[in-house]
Design a protein around this motif. Structure first.
Motif, PDB file in Angstrom:
ATOM      1  N   TRP A 102      25.821 -61.304  42.896  1.00 36.04           N
ATOM      2  CA  TRP A 102      24.608 -62.112  42.745  1.00 36.04           C
ATOM      3  C   TRP A 102      23.572 -61.373  41.894  1.00 36.04           C
ATOM      4  CZ3 TRP A 102      19.929 -60.934  45.710  1.00 36.04           C
ATOM      5  CH2 TRP A 102      18.880 -61.818  45.435  1.00 36.04           C
ATOM      6  N   CYS A 103      23.351 -60.111  42.190  1.00 35.79           N
ATOM      7  CA  CYS A 103      22.391 -59.326  41.403  1.00 35.79           C
ATOM      8  C   CYS A 103      22.825 -59.221  39.944  1.00 35.79           C
ATOM      9  CB  CYS A 103      22.238 -57.934  42.010  1.00 35.79           C
ATOM     10  SG  CYS A 103      21.460 -57.899  43.645  1.00 35.79           S
ATOM     11  N   THR A 159      22.443 -62.696  38.089  1.00 37.20           N
ATOM     12  CA  THR A 159      21.023 -63.040  37.992  1.00 37.20           C
ATOM     13  C   THR A 159      20.343 -62.209  36.908  1.00 37.20           C
ATOM     14  OG1 THR A 159      20.948 -63.631  40.338  1.00 37.20           O
ATOM     15  CG2 THR A 159      18.853 -63.177  39.258  1.00 37.20           C
ATOM     16  N   GLU A 175      18.690 -63.755  33.399  1.00 32.90           N
ATOM     17  CA  GLU A 175      17.265 -63.571  33.122  1.00 32.90           C
ATOM     18  C   GLU A 175      17.061 -62.738  31.856  1.00 32.90           C
ATOM     19  OE1 GLU A 175      13.178 -63.536  33.188  1.00 32.90           O
ATOM     20  OE2 GLU A 175      14.598 -64.852  34.226  1.00 32.90           O
ATOM     21  N   SER A 223      14.251 -73.615  38.398  1.00 33.99           N
ATOM     22  CA  SER A 223      14.314 -72.303  39.051  1.00 33.99           C
ATOM     23  C   SER A 223      15.067 -72.385  40.369  1.00 33.99           C
ATOM     24  CB  SER A 223      12.896 -71.771  39.286  1.00 33.99           C
ATOM     25  OG  SER A 223      12.213 -71.607  38.053  1.00 33.99           O
ATOM     26  N   ALA A 269      18.570 -70.414  41.051  1.00 33.84           N
ATOM     27  CA  ALA A 269      18.568 -69.431  42.133  1.00 33.84           C
ATOM     28  C   ALA A 269      19.649 -69.734  43.159  1.00 33.84           C
ATOM     29  CB  ALA A 269      17.193 -69.396  42.804  1.00 33.84           C
ATOM     30  N   PHE A 308      23.253 -69.209  41.793  1.00 36.43           N
ATOM     31  CA  PHE A 308      23.643 -67.797  41.772  1.00 36.43           C
ATOM     32  C   PHE A 308      23.894 -67.268  43.178  1.00 36.43           C
ATOM     33  CE2 PHE A 308      21.396 -67.015  37.454  1.00 36.43           C
ATOM     34  CZ  PHE A 308      22.498 -67.563  36.810  1.00 36.43           C
TER      35      PHE A 308
END
Length: 563
Positions: free
Chosen positions: A76-77, A80, A84, A198, A202, A205
Motif C-alpha cells: 500500500w505504501c 501510494t 503521488e 481522493s 485512497a 490503494f
C-alpha cells in the motif's frame, strides 16, 4: 463377595477407564472423592495437551496474519508513493484528477461518479444498469457488461462516509487555490476523503494492500494436506471476489487450473482432490455469472471450457500413459546429465547467465521427488545438479533483490506532475459550447475522458472485449483511413454522432514502419491504398462534409452537419 471384578472395561493405565466406568469403580470400593480426583487429573492432562497444541497453532496463525499485514502495508505504501510522486495528485484540480484517470480507469470512475452524484444510491445503481451514455444510442446494463462491483461498493461507502460526517459536523476535505503559473488560470484543489477522486484512490490503494495480504494468506493456507469443506468454501469465495472486479481474472485462473492439472498428472495430488478444487471453481464461476446478470464472456472463456473438459475426464490422473510421458520428459534430460555430468557441473559452477533462466525451475526441482523408476545414478546426478542450480538460483535471486532495491529507490525518486492542457481546453470547450445530449466519437482513451468529465454520450470507449463495440470502433477509426469523406460521414451519422474529435498525433504517429494508422488501414482497406489519408485532408480543410468548430495543438473537433 465382591461383584463386577470381571466387568471392568478399562485397565488402570487407560486414561478414559476410571471416568468412563465410575459407577463400577464405586462398586469396587473406591470412594467418590477418589473417582473425582482421577477424573480431575485426566482432565488437567487433557487440557494441558490441548492447550499446548492450541497455543502452537495460534502462534503460527498470528505469525501468518502479522506477516500478511506487513506485506499488505508495504504494498500500500509503495503504490501510494509511486502514484503521488508521478502525478502530484494531491495538488491537482478536480478536472485534472479526472483527466489523470486514463482509458478504462476513466470509464470505470465515471460510474462511481454517477452513483455518488445521483439523488440516492439506488437511483445511481439504476442509472448505470440503464446506461444511455456509454454506447449511444444503445441502453446497456453496465453491471453485466463491465466489472463494476468495486465502483458500486466504493460509491456506497463514500455516500455513507460523507452522510455520517455531515451529520456529525466533521469537515471531510480542505480546499485551497493552486497557482499553476505560465499564464495558466489558478485552480481549486481539495484534499481529504470528502473529495471523490481522493476517496476513490485512497480506498483503491487500501484494497490493493489488502489484496496482497490475502494473497499471502491464500498461498500459506492451501499448503494444508487435506482439503475440507471450509477450504473449498474459502477457495470459492476468494475466486468470486477475484473474478467480479477484473475481466481478465479468468485467464489467471486458467493458468492455475492448468498447473493443478499438470501436478495431478505427475502424481503429486490425486484425482479426488483435483475434482474438489474444480467443483469449487465451477461454483464460483456460476455465482459470478449470476451476479453479472448472465455475462456471456464468463461461460465462453477457455477457463470455463477447461473446467468442463478436465472434470469430465476423471481418470487423467491415474497411472497411465500421461504420467509415463511426464516421467519420460523428466528421465530424458537427466539421462543426458549422466552422460555429460562433467559439462553440466562446469556450467553449474561458472554460468550465472544461465542461472538467471534456469535457477528458478531448479529451485522447484529440488523439492520434487525423483520418480521411482529412476536408477540410482540418475537420481544422484538429478539431486546434485538440482541442488547446484538451486543454490546458484538463490544466489542469483539475492543479486536481483539488490538490483530490485535500487530500482525501487529510482522509482520513489521520480517527481512529476500531471498536466494535459490541450485536453483540459477541449473538455472545457465541450462543457460550455455543446448541448448535454450532443454525441461524440473519437479515440478510445479520449472518449473515456469526455464521458467522465462532461457526461456527454459517446459511441465508443476503451472496454474493447465486446464484438459489437469493436465494430463501432472500427467505423470511428475510419477517419484515419484513406476512405472517401462522404462514406465516413455517412457511417458516423448512422451511429448518431454529432461531433468527431480528431487527434493529429494519431494521424502522423509512426513508431515503426507500417504501424501508423493510415498504414494499418492499408491492410484492411487495400482498395484505397495510395490515397491521401482522410485525417490529413481534414486537418487542411474539413469542408464540405465536416465543419471545424474547435482546434488547439492536439485536438480538432469536427461537427457533422445533417444532410
Amino acid at each position: 463377595m465382591r461383584r463386577g471384578g470381571g466387568g471392568r472395561k478399562g485397565a488402570r493405565g487407560d486414561p478414559r477407564g476410571p471416568c468412563r466406568d465410575g459407577p463400577e469403580g464405586d462398586a469396587l470400593g473406591r470412594g467418590p472423592l477418589s473417582f473425582l480426583r482421577d477424573c480431575g487429573d485426566q482432565l488437567r492432562v487433557f487440557v494441558a495437551d490441548r492447550k499446548a497444541f492450541i497455543i502452537k497453532a495460534d502462534s503460527k496463525i498470528w505469525l501468518t496474519f502479522l506477516l500478511a499485514a506487513f506485506a499488505g502495508i508495504l504494498h500500500w505504501c509503495h503504490i501510494t508513493a509511486l502514484f503521488e510522486n508521478d502525478r502530484h495528485f494531491s495538488h491537482l484540480s478536480t478536472l485534472e484528477r479526472e483527466m489523470a484517470f486514463r482509458t478504462e480507469m476513466g470509464l470505470y470512475y465515471s460510474y462511481f461518479k454517477i452513483i455518488i452524484e445521483a439523488p440516492s444510491f439506488w437511483n445511481g445503481v439504476w442509472a448505470i444498469m440503464n446506461d444511455r451514455l456509454t454506447e449511444y444510442p444503445l441502453v446497456i446494463n453496465t453491471l453485466q457488461r463491465f466489472n463494476l462491483y468495486p465502483e458500486v461498493v466504493l460509491a456506497s461507502w463514500y455516500r455513507t462516509y460523507t452522510a455520517v460526517m455531515d451529520f456529525l459536523g466533521v469537515p471531510t476535505k480542505t480546499c485551497w487555490t493552486v497557482n499553476r503559473g505560465k499564464g495558466l488560470s489558478p485552480v481549486e484543489s481539495c484534499e481529504g476523503l470528502g473529495d471523490p477522486a481522493s476517496f476513490y484512490v485512497a480506498v483503491i490503494f487500501l484494497l490493493n494492500g489488502l489484496m496482497m495480504s490475502l494473497f499471502f494468506i491464500y498461498g500459506t493456507y492451501l499448503r494444508i494436506p487435506n482439503i475440507n469443506t471450509g477450504s473449498l468454501i474459502a477457495l470459492c469465495v476468494s475466486n468470486v471476489f477475484f473474478m467480479l472486479p477484473w475481466q481478465f481474472a479468468q485467464f489467471v485462473l486458467l493458468t492455475q487450473i492448468a498447473s493443478l492439472f499438470a501436478v495431478c498428472i505427475m502424481g503429486y495430488i490425486d484425482s479426488s482432490k483435483l475434482q474438489k478444487i474444480l467443483t469449487a471453481h465451477m461454483v464460483s464461476l456460476a455465482v459470478c455469472f449470476i451476479l453479472m446478470f448472465g455475462n456471456s464472456m464468463l461461460l465462453t472463456s477457455y477457463y470455463a471450457a477447461s473446467l468442463v473438459v478436465i472434470s469430465k475426464n476423471k481418470n487423467l490422473c491415474s497411472d497411465g500413459a500421461d504420467k509415463l510421458y511426464v516421467h519420460a520428459a523428466l528421465e530424458g534430460p537427466n539421462t543426458a546429465a549422466v552422460e555429460g555430468k562433467e559439462v553440466m557441473a562446469c556450467k553449474c559452477l561458472t554460468s550465472l547467465k544461465d542461472v538467471g533462466k534456469a535457477g528458478i525451475p531448479c529451485i522447484a526441482a529440488v523439492g520434487i521427488q525423483c520418480p521411482s523408476n529412476f536408477n540410482n545414478e540418475t537420481k544422484t546426478v538429478f539431486d546434485t545438479t538440482s541442488m547446484c542450480y538451486g543454490f546458484l538460483g538463490v544466489f542469483k535471486a539475492a543479486l536481483m533483490a539488490i538490483e530490485g532495491s535500487t530500482n525501487l529507490q529510482t522509482q520513489w525518486n521520480i517527481m512529476g506532475e500531471f498536466s494535459n492542457l490541450p485536453q483540459e481546453e477541449l473538455l472545457e470547450w465541450i462543457k460550455v459550447n455543446t448541448r448535454q445530449d450532443a454525441v461524440f466519437a473519437g479515440a478510445m482513451p479520449t472518449m473515456a475522458s469526455v464521458k467522465l468529465s462532461t457526461l456527454r454520450p459517446v459511441v465508443n470507449h476503451p472496454h474493447y472485449e465486446d464484438a459489437g463495440l469493436r465494430a463501432r470502433t472500427k467505423v470511428v477509426y475510419s477517419m484515419y483511413s484513406r476512405k472517401p469523406a462522404n462514406q465516413v460521414k455517412r457511417e458516423l451519422i448512422e451511429l448518431g454522432v454529432n461531433y468527431y474529435i480528431l487527434e493529429e498525433s494519431l494521424c502522423v504517429s509512426r513508431k515503426k514502419p507500417g504501424c501508423s494508422m493510415p498504414e494499418i488501414w492499408d491492410v484492411e482497406d487495400p482498395a484505397n491504398r495510395g490515397k491521401i489519408p482522410l485525417c490529413t485532408l481534414m486537418s487542411q480543410n474539413s469542408r464540405p462534409y465536416f465543419i471545424t468548430v474547435f482546434e488547439n495543438s492536439n485536438y480538432r473537433v469536427l461537427k457533422i452537419p445533417k444532410e
